[in-house]
Design a protein around this motif. Structure first.
Motif, PDB file in Angstrom:
ATOM      1  N   HIS A   1     -11.060  10.735 -43.486  1.00 48.89           N
ATOM      2  CA  HIS A   1     -10.309   9.794 -44.320  1.00 48.89           C
ATOM      3  C   HIS A   1     -10.637   8.354 -43.925  1.00 48.89           C
ATOM      4  CE1 HIS A   1      -6.972   8.022 -46.517  1.00 48.89           C
ATOM      5  NE2 HIS A   1      -6.655   7.377 -45.416  1.00 48.89           N
ATOM      6  N   ARG A   2     -10.664   8.079 -42.626  1.00 47.05           N
ATOM      7  CA  ARG A   2     -10.934   6.704 -42.168  1.00 47.05           C
ATOM      8  C   ARG A   2     -12.304   6.224 -42.656  1.00 47.05           C
ATOM      9  NH1 ARG A   2     -12.742   3.360 -37.751  1.00 47.05           N
ATOM     10  NH2 ARG A   2     -11.451   1.514 -37.918  1.00 47.05           N
ATOM     11  N   PHE A   3     -13.301   7.082 -42.519  1.00 52.64           N
ATOM     12  CA  PHE A   3     -14.648   6.683 -42.963  1.00 52.64           C
ATOM     13  C   PHE A   3     -14.696   6.507 -44.480  1.00 52.64           C
ATOM     14  CE2 PHE A   3     -17.628   6.344 -39.499  1.00 52.64           C
ATOM     15  CZ  PHE A   3     -16.887   6.834 -38.432  1.00 52.64           C
TER      16      PHE A   3
ATOM     17  N   PHE B   1     -15.840  -2.033 -46.725  1.00 52.21           N
ATOM     18  CA  PHE B   1     -14.606  -2.381 -46.015  1.00 52.21           C
ATOM     19  C   PHE B   1     -14.753  -2.236 -44.512  1.00 52.21           C
ATOM     20  CE2 PHE B   1     -10.677  -3.924 -47.896  1.00 52.21           C
ATOM     21  CZ  PHE B   1     -11.193  -4.273 -49.138  1.00 52.21           C
ATOM     22  N   CYS B   2     -15.987  -2.175 -44.082  1.00 53.00           N
ATOM     23  CA  CYS B   2     -16.303  -2.307 -42.657  1.00 53.00           C
ATOM     24  C   CYS B   2     -17.175  -3.552 -42.563  1.00 53.00           C
ATOM     25  CB  CYS B   2     -17.068  -1.084 -42.188  1.00 53.00           C
ATOM     26  SG  CYS B   2     -17.888  -1.328 -40.611  1.00 53.00           S
ATOM     27  N   VAL B   3     -16.885  -4.430 -41.618  1.00 59.30           N
ATOM     28  CA  VAL B   3     -17.657  -5.669 -41.503  1.00 59.30           C
ATOM     29  C   VAL B   3     -18.676  -5.607 -40.363  1.00 59.30           C
ATOM     30  CG1 VAL B   3     -15.893  -7.083 -42.596  1.00 59.30           C
ATOM     31  CG2 VAL B   3     -15.857  -6.803 -40.105  1.00 59.30           C
ATOM     32  N   GLY B   4     -18.792  -4.432 -39.754  1.00 56.79           N
ATOM     33  CA  GLY B   4     -19.846  -4.226 -38.756  1.00 56.79           C
ATOM     34  C   GLY B   4     -19.613  -4.881 -37.413  1.00 56.79           C
ATOM     35  N   CYS B   5     -18.346  -5.154 -37.076  1.00 55.86           N
ATOM     36  CA  CYS B   5     -18.075  -5.834 -35.800  1.00 55.86           C
ATOM     37  C   CYS B   5     -18.272  -4.926 -34.595  1.00 55.86           C
ATOM     38  CB  CYS B   5     -16.657  -6.394 -35.788  1.00 55.86           C
ATOM     39  SG  CYS B   5     -15.375  -5.123 -35.750  1.00 55.86           S
ATOM     40  N   GLY B   6     -18.215  -3.606 -34.820  1.00 55.77           N
ATOM     41  CA  GLY B   6     -18.432  -2.653 -33.732  1.00 55.77           C
ATOM     42  C   GLY B   6     -17.255  -2.481 -32.779  1.00 55.77           C
ATOM     43  N   ARG B   7     -16.112  -3.104 -33.093  1.00 51.06           N
ATOM     44  CA  ARG B   7     -14.971  -2.996 -32.164  1.00 51.06           C
ATOM     45  C   ARG B   7     -14.523  -1.544 -31.986  1.00 51.06           C
ATOM     46  NH1 ARG B   7     -13.417  -7.988 -34.784  1.00 51.06           N
ATOM     47  NH2 ARG B   7     -12.947  -9.637 -33.299  1.00 51.06           N
ATOM     48  N   CYS B   8     -14.522  -0.782 -33.094  1.00 49.53           N
ATOM     49  CA  CYS B   8     -14.027   0.599 -32.991  1.00 49.53           C
ATOM     50  C   CYS B   8     -14.949   1.430 -32.101  1.00 49.53           C
ATOM     51  CB  CYS B   8     -13.877   1.232 -34.372  1.00 49.53           C
ATOM     52  SG  CYS B   8     -15.377   1.187 -35.348  1.00 49.53           S
ATOM     53  N   SER B   9     -16.270   1.209 -32.220  1.00 42.09           N
ATOM     54  CA  SER B   9     -17.207   1.972 -31.390  1.00 42.09           C
ATOM     55  C   SER B   9     -17.037   1.580 -29.918  1.00 42.09           C
ATOM     56  CB  SER B   9     -18.648   1.702 -31.821  1.00 42.09           C
ATOM     57  OG  SER B   9     -18.793   1.926 -33.205  1.00 42.09           O
TER      58      SER B   9
ATOM     59  N   VAL C   1      -7.943  -1.923 -33.419  1.00 39.78           N
ATOM     60  CA  VAL C   1      -8.836  -3.070 -33.147  1.00 39.78           C
ATOM     61  C   VAL C   1      -9.576  -3.537 -34.402  1.00 39.78           C
ATOM     62  CG1 VAL C   1      -9.186  -2.392 -30.738  1.00 39.78           C
ATOM     63  CG2 VAL C   1     -10.812  -1.607 -32.481  1.00 39.78           C
ATOM     64  N   CYS C   2      -9.402  -2.867 -35.515  1.00 42.40           N
ATOM     65  CA  CYS C   2     -10.234  -3.115 -36.699  1.00 42.40           C
ATOM     66  C   CYS C   2      -9.746  -4.339 -37.498  1.00 42.40           C
ATOM     67  CB  CYS C   2     -10.221  -1.875 -37.592  1.00 42.40           C
ATOM     68  SG  CYS C   2     -11.216  -2.098 -39.075  1.00 42.40           S
ATOM     69  N   PRO C   3     -10.652  -5.248 -37.846  1.00 45.77           N
ATOM     70  CA  PRO C   3     -10.235  -6.431 -38.622  1.00 45.77           C
ATOM     71  C   PRO C   3      -9.877  -6.131 -40.073  1.00 45.77           C
ATOM     72  CG  PRO C   3     -12.610  -6.468 -38.245  1.00 45.77           C
ATOM     73  CD  PRO C   3     -12.068  -5.304 -37.462  1.00 45.77           C
ATOM     74  N   THR C   4     -10.215  -4.922 -40.574  1.00 44.88           N
ATOM     75  CA  THR C   4      -9.919  -4.642 -41.988  1.00 44.88           C
ATOM     76  C   THR C   4      -8.879  -3.545 -42.175  1.00 44.88           C
ATOM     77  OG1 THR C   4     -11.661  -2.996 -42.317  1.00 44.88           O
ATOM     78  CG2 THR C   4     -12.310  -5.296 -42.565  1.00 44.88           C
TER      79      THR C   4
ATOM     80  N   ALA D   1     -22.857  -4.355 -32.478  1.00 45.42           N
ATOM     81  CA  ALA D   1     -22.795  -5.101 -33.756  1.00 45.42           C
ATOM     82  C   ALA D   1     -23.826  -4.586 -34.756  1.00 45.42           C
ATOM     83  CB  ALA D   1     -23.029  -6.581 -33.488  1.00 45.42           C
ATOM     84  N   TYR D   2     -23.383  -4.349 -35.971  1.00 48.25           N
ATOM     85  CA  TYR D   2     -24.329  -3.989 -37.042  1.00 48.25           C
ATOM     86  C   TYR D   2     -23.911  -4.678 -38.350  1.00 48.25           C
ATOM     87  CZ  TYR D   2     -20.626  -0.717 -38.103  1.00 48.25           C
ATOM     88  OH  TYR D   2     -19.404  -0.190 -38.387  1.00 48.25           O
ATOM     89  N   CYS D   3     -23.349  -5.877 -38.190  1.00 45.39           N
ATOM     90  CA  CYS D   3     -22.857  -6.654 -39.326  1.00 45.39           C
ATOM     91  C   CYS D   3     -23.956  -6.885 -40.372  1.00 45.39           C
ATOM     92  CB  CYS D   3     -22.294  -7.981 -38.838  1.00 45.39           C
ATOM     93  SG  CYS D   3     -23.340  -8.766 -37.619  1.00 45.39           S
TER      94      CYS D   3
ATOM     95  N   ARG E   1     -12.233   5.492 -46.291  1.00 50.45           N
ATOM     96  CA  ARG E   1     -11.576   4.209 -46.593  1.00 50.45           C
ATOM     97  C   ARG E   1     -12.571   3.056 -46.476  1.00 50.45           C
ATOM     98  NH1 ARG E   1      -6.799   3.600 -48.922  1.00 50.45           N
ATOM     99  NH2 ARG E   1      -6.175   1.856 -47.614  1.00 50.45           N
ATOM    100  N   LYS E   2     -13.385   3.109 -45.445  1.00 46.48           N
ATOM    101  CA  LYS E   2     -14.311   1.984 -45.216  1.00 46.48           C
ATOM    102  C   LYS E   2     -15.480   2.000 -46.197  1.00 46.48           C
ATOM    103  CE  LYS E   2     -11.928   0.735 -41.680  1.00 46.48           C
ATOM    104  NZ  LYS E   2     -10.915  -0.271 -41.927  1.00 46.48           N
ATOM    105  N   PHE E   3     -16.014   3.197 -46.492  1.00 47.02           N
ATOM    106  CA  PHE E   3     -17.298   3.265 -47.198  1.00 47.02           C
ATOM    107  C   PHE E   3     -17.242   3.949 -48.558  1.00 47.02           C
ATOM    108  CE2 PHE E   3     -18.333   3.332 -42.579  1.00 47.02           C
ATOM    109  CZ  PHE E   3     -18.842   2.047 -42.517  1.00 47.02           C
TER     110      PHE E   3
END
Ligand code: SF4
Ligand code: SF4
Length: 332
Positions: free
Chosen positions: A283-285, A300-308, A230-233, A124-126, A287-289
């Motif tokens: 591209h994915r990164f 557009f990343c909420v820091g849930c860490g699911r992808c990692s 797995v990403c919420p966004t 987690a790094y929310c 999109r998020k940042f």
């Protein structure tokens, strides 16, 4: 009347050691406030993995019937990162064009949040992306302050539910103090973080197209698409038609898609605009940042860490972003 007669109620359960899922609640028990992020985020109740958009007939004459499935639902125990994730989907599915399949479900959904007072797990790094706490996007939010839940009610429906189904007592001054102290302490507890302020990321990523990290990730990534799923966004989907056996009627459906999959950017003439795994991760990164962050002025990343956590080859968002920061010549 009880809550389950009025709503389909979802909550969190442990599926297997250390892995949690949102599922329909049959029996109420104490809320799980120490769970690690669920395998899939609660977005699955608003934007299902697969859904029918319309039904059609071609005979005796062409006919189309839109399909919008929606029911009154209450999602219980949603963490701040996932509430932020839903708020971002609200923006996506209402800006420029309203996605009625999403908005009908969203209007029928009550969100009862459960606050986090420390990192829920090592990924987690929310806090780094401003998502460790939340002040909107929920109907009711509960914070465990030790001997009780400090509860904040945000909406009229939240207020109605609280009055109808719960027993609340007015907040005492000492409870408020405890709540504020716990919230303040939370910030110091996050060790996993970006090495710059999140607001600097769009500029850094705008100048990171040739960063060697994309070649490194190209060699490492398997192109499996798990990080997207797995990403919420993440909200990309594919649309396809399923014909019935009579070949005169059928359904048009949509299904989650993933920009890290090989064929995601293939166009009708056969070209692939992002032919390598490195291109696709870049591209994915972005999109998020970068792209969406620039458009909506929020990460557009909420820091849930699911992808990692779910990446089979341990590609980690924070390590990747910190590598871009380190390699960058941009002075931020
Ligand atoms: S990119 Fe990863 S950490 Fe960020 S919201 Fe998506 S799954 Fe969570
Ligand atoms: S989960 Fe990991 S290996 Fe799979 S596509 Fe994402 S970054 Fe690549």
């Amino acid at each position: 009347m009880n809550l389950k007669e009025e709503f389909t109620v979802y909550g969190v359960k442990q599926k297997e050691e250390g892995f949690y899922v949102f599922h329909e609640i049959v029996e109420f028990s104490d809320p799980l406030d120490n769970y690690k992020p669920t395998i899939l985020p609660p977005k699955k109740y608003l934007f299902p993995q697969q859904e029918t958009l319309l039904r059609f007939n071609t005979e005796p004459y062409p006919e189309i019937e839109p399909v919008i499935e929606s029911k009154k639902q209450l999602i219980f125990g949603v963490r701040p990162c996932d509430i932020h994730g839903i708020s971002l989907l609200d923006k996506i599915f209402t800006t420029d064009h309203e996605d009625v399949n999403y908005t009908h479900k969203r209007k029928n959904t009550v969100i009862v949040g459960i606050d986090c007072l420390k990192p829920c797990y090592e990924y987690a790094y929310c806090e780094s992306v401003g998502c460790s706490e939340v002040d909107e996007g929920y109907d009711i939010m509960m914070t465990d302050i030790g001997n009780s839940f400090y509860t904040s009610i945000k909406t009229t429906i939240g207020d109605e539910i609280a009055k109808k189904y719960s027993k609340f007592v007015n907040v005492k001054e000492e409870d408020k103090d405890t709540f504020l102290k716990l919230r303040k302490k939370r910030k110091e507890r996050f060790e996993k973080k970006f090495k710059t302020d999140v607001s600097n990321l769009p500029l850094l990523f705008q100048n990171a197209d040739k960063d060697p990290i994309w070649d490194e990730l190209n060699d490492k990534c398997l192109g499996c698409g798990r990080c997207n799923i797995v990403c919420p966004t993440c909200y990309c989907f594919d649309v396809f038609d399923c014909m019935d056996l009579n070949m005169t009627s059928g359904e048009r459906c949509r299904q989650w898609d993933a920009c890290t999959l090989k064929d995601f950017a293939v166009v009708a003439t056969g070209e692939n605009f992002r032919p390598t795994r490195g291109h696709r991760l870049r591209h994915r990164f972005n999109r998020k940042f970068n792209y969406l962050m620039t458009k909506y002025n929020t990460s557009f990343c909420v820091g849930c860490g699911r992808c990692s956590r779910s990446c089979p080859v341990d590609i980690d968002v924070v390590e990747t972003v910190n590598a871009v920061i380190k390699n960058s010549k941009v002075d931020v």
